[in-house]
Design a protein around this motif. Structure first.
Motif, PDB file in Angstrom:
ATOM      1  N   TYR A 135      33.692   0.155 -14.076  1.00  0.00           N
ATOM      2  CA  TYR A 135      33.780   0.361 -12.626  1.00  0.00           C
ATOM      3  C   TYR A 135      35.106   1.051 -12.301  1.00  0.00           C
ATOM      4  CZ  TYR A 135      32.621  -0.653  -7.723  1.00  0.00           C
ATOM      5  OH  TYR A 135      32.297  -0.543  -6.382  1.00  0.00           O
ATOM      6  N   PRO A 136      35.248   2.320 -12.691  1.00  0.00           N
ATOM      7  CA  PRO A 136      36.514   3.027 -12.420  1.00  0.00           C
ATOM      8  C   PRO A 136      36.746   3.233 -10.927  1.00  0.00           C
ATOM      9  CG  PRO A 136      34.874   4.532 -13.329  1.00  0.00           C
ATOM     10  CD  PRO A 136      34.278   3.157 -13.397  1.00  0.00           C
ATOM     11  N   LEU A 137      37.986   3.159 -10.532  1.00  0.00           N
ATOM     12  CA  LEU A 137      38.385   3.347  -9.141  1.00  0.00           C
ATOM     13  C   LEU A 137      39.174   4.644  -8.994  1.00  0.00           C
ATOM     14  CD1 LEU A 137      39.638  -0.288  -8.381  1.00  0.00           C
ATOM     15  CD2 LEU A 137      37.431   0.707  -7.740  1.00  0.00           C
ATOM     16  N   ALA A 138      39.163   5.201  -7.792  1.00  0.00           N
ATOM     17  CA  ALA A 138      40.001   6.346  -7.460  1.00  0.00           C
ATOM     18  C   ALA A 138      41.049   5.894  -6.442  1.00  0.00           C
ATOM     19  CB  ALA A 138      39.159   7.484  -6.890  1.00  0.00           C
ATOM     20  N   HIS A 156      41.408   4.305 -17.215  1.00  0.00           N
ATOM     21  CA  HIS A 156      40.033   4.732 -16.906  1.00  0.00           C
ATOM     22  C   HIS A 156      39.864   5.067 -15.424  1.00  0.00           C
ATOM     23  CE1 HIS A 156      40.395   0.385 -16.407  1.00  0.00           C
ATOM     24  NE2 HIS A 156      39.548   0.521 -15.411  1.00  0.00           N
ATOM     25  N   ASN A 157      40.874   4.774 -14.581  1.00  0.00           N
ATOM     26  CA  ASN A 157      40.821   5.131 -13.160  1.00  0.00           C
ATOM     27  C   ASN A 157      41.283   6.574 -12.971  1.00  0.00           C
ATOM     28  OD1 ASN A 157      40.001   2.529 -12.498  1.00  0.00           O
ATOM     29  ND2 ASN A 157      42.064   1.819 -11.984  1.00  0.00           N
ATOM     30  N   ASN A 168      44.879  11.375 -16.209  1.00  0.00           N
ATOM     31  CA  ASN A 168      44.049  10.929 -15.080  1.00  0.00           C
ATOM     32  C   ASN A 168      44.861  10.803 -13.786  1.00  0.00           C
ATOM     33  OD1 ASN A 168      45.478   8.748 -16.121  1.00  0.00           O
ATOM     34  ND2 ASN A 168      43.916   7.248 -15.555  1.00  0.00           N
ATOM     35  N   ILE A 201      35.712  12.000 -13.897  1.00  0.00           N
ATOM     36  CA  ILE A 201      35.707  10.529 -14.010  1.00  0.00           C
ATOM     37  C   ILE A 201      34.726   9.977 -12.976  1.00  0.00           C
ATOM     38  CG2 ILE A 201      37.101   8.432 -13.666  1.00  0.00           C
ATOM     39  CD1 ILE A 201      39.495  10.007 -14.793  1.00  0.00           C
ATOM     40  N   TRP A 229      34.241   7.722 -10.856  1.00  0.00           N
ATOM     41  CA  TRP A 229      34.784   6.643 -10.021  1.00  0.00           C
ATOM     42  C   TRP A 229      33.749   6.159  -9.000  1.00  0.00           C
ATOM     43  CZ3 TRP A 229      35.106   7.878  -4.827  1.00  0.00           C
ATOM     44  CH2 TRP A 229      35.155   9.235  -4.494  1.00  0.00           C
ATOM     45  N   LYS A 230      33.835   4.874  -8.675  1.00  0.00           N
ATOM     46  CA  LYS A 230      32.847   4.237  -7.785  1.00  0.00           C
ATOM     47  C   LYS A 230      33.320   4.169  -6.337  1.00  0.00           C
ATOM     48  CE  LYS A 230      30.455   3.173 -11.498  1.00  0.00           C
ATOM     49  NZ  LYS A 230      29.249   3.940 -11.868  1.00  0.00           N
ATOM     50  N   VAL A 257      36.998   4.769  -3.624  1.00  0.00           N
ATOM     51  CA  VAL A 257      38.351   5.312  -3.477  1.00  0.00           C
ATOM     52  C   VAL A 257      39.128   4.464  -2.478  1.00  0.00           C
ATOM     53  CG1 VAL A 257      37.652   6.977  -1.684  1.00  0.00           C
ATOM     54  CG2 VAL A 257      39.733   7.387  -3.016  1.00  0.00           C
ATOM     55  N   ARG A 270      31.687   6.651  -3.257  1.00  0.00           N
ATOM     56  CA  ARG A 270      31.709   8.084  -3.591  1.00  0.00           C
ATOM     57  C   ARG A 270      30.705   8.859  -2.730  1.00  0.00           C
ATOM     58  NH1 ARG A 270      33.032  10.420  -9.506  1.00  0.00           N
ATOM     59  NH2 ARG A 270      33.262  12.610  -8.913  1.00  0.00           N
TER      60      ARG A 270
END
Length: 338
Positions: free
Chosen positions: A24-27, A50-51, A78, A111, A113-114, A116, A201
């Motif tokens: 569950y990557p974040l931005a 991973h973010n 990243n 990436i 991301w889910k 932000v 997103r």
């Protein structure tokens, strides 16, 4: 400093700490203009490999500051500078535009991301990355945007009913002697809330591509502090992805002590007030920890350094205690000694 030394000596975490977070990557969008040390400590606290991180540096920041930020970011694949830089004015449209520049960059990111989250340089996390991921995936927020706010109160209507102009890099003032604006496009109900959010997103794509969102953005150019109505208004449109039309002030994004809420929502500022917002001192920390918001605002490294030192150490201890992988010595901020 070589990048290998920088990441080690500044104690950046260099591997995902759990599969749950990796999935569950974040931005993050971080807008900054001063205090390099505060920014590095904030980035270190929220950084996970991973973010993805978009950093907007105010165009009026000193060149040596901009160069130093770029040096730090160049050590990670990243993290990056926003492709466009604004001269940000307090309460101006430029502040909103800074976020949108980063959103355009993040929309192109490979990436996956889910959600932000946006931050400023005087924020600091209270929840760990794992706790942020769990909070955003909770039943209430899994597919929803977090934009705390309510229908625009009467005492705030002058912000969007009268035309304003931005004196670049200085302040926002009324245009003439109270020139009224046309009503908002598409008969939109204007809402008022926080400038800070957690957005899906799909909602970011909606902001960047939907004609209603674009028309509201254009209409907002001559309003006062448009970032305090733009996101929350769009999030009350039924067809917007992840909209939360009855969300109200839900979504505990920021722990802030406002002067006029002393005795009601908090126990008073133990540091000092600046623009009616508390700059936290040491004795504010128990309240911050108990409130357990996503982030706390605001900190200053010069005035009350111990408050940030203590919260930072507490936060890193929590992050490492939740790790499912072996801890590397460089990830420790401090080691016990006699």
């Amino acid at each position: 400093m070589q990048c290998s030394n920088l990441t080690r000596d500044l104690h950046f975490i260099t591997r995902p700490l759990s599969r749950e977070e990796e999935d569950y990557p974040l931005a993050f969008i971080v807008t900054i203009h001063k205090e390099l040390e505060l920014f590095v400590r904030l980035l270190r606290a929220i950084y996970m490999p991973h973010n993805v991180y978009c950093i907007h540096v105010d165009d009026k920041a000193p060149l040596e500051y901009q160069a130093a930020v770029l040096k730090v970011l160049s050590c990670f694949n990243n993290t990056f500078l926003s492709s466009r830089s604004e001269t940000v004015t307090y309460a101006g449209f430029s502040r909103l535009r800074a976020d949108i520049h980063c959103m355009k960059d993040l929309a192109k990111s490979e990436i996956g991301w889910k959600k932000v989250v946006n931050l400023c340089g005087q924020d600091f996390p209270v929840k760990s990355n794992l706790e942020l991921v769990r909070y955003m995936q909770s039943k209430e927020w899994r597919d929803r945007n977090m934009t705390p706010g309510v229908k625009q109160p009467k005492y705030m209507r002058h912000r969007t009913r009268l035309q304003h102009k931005e004196i670049t890099g200085k302040h926002v003032t009324l245009k003439g002697t109270g020139v009224t604006k046309v009503p908002p496009p598409h008969n939109l109900q204007v809402y008022f809330g926080t400038a800070y959010y957690a957005l899906t997103r799909a909602f970011v794509d909606f902001v960047l591509e939907n004609p209603v969102a674009q028309d509201l953005l254009e209409w907002s150019k001559d309003t006062f502090s448009p970032d305090e109505h733009y996101w929350v208004t769009l999030n009350h449109i039924q067809e917007a992805p992840g909209s939360h039309v009855d969300g109200g002030w839900k979504g505990d994004i920021r722990a802030i002590k406002w002067r006029d809420q002393a005795g009601r929502t908090h126990n008073g500022c133990k540091g000092r007030y600046v623009r009616d917002i508390c700059i936290y001192g040491m004795e504010d920390l128990p309240w911050i920890v108990k409130k357990n918001s996503m982030f706390a605002n605001k900190f200053e490294s010069k005035r009350f350094p111990e408050a940030l030192d203590c919260l930072e150490q507490w936060h890193r201890n929590k992050v490492l205690n939740q790790s499912t992988v072996p801890i590397e010595p460089s990830w420790l901020l401090a080691t016990q000694s006699n």
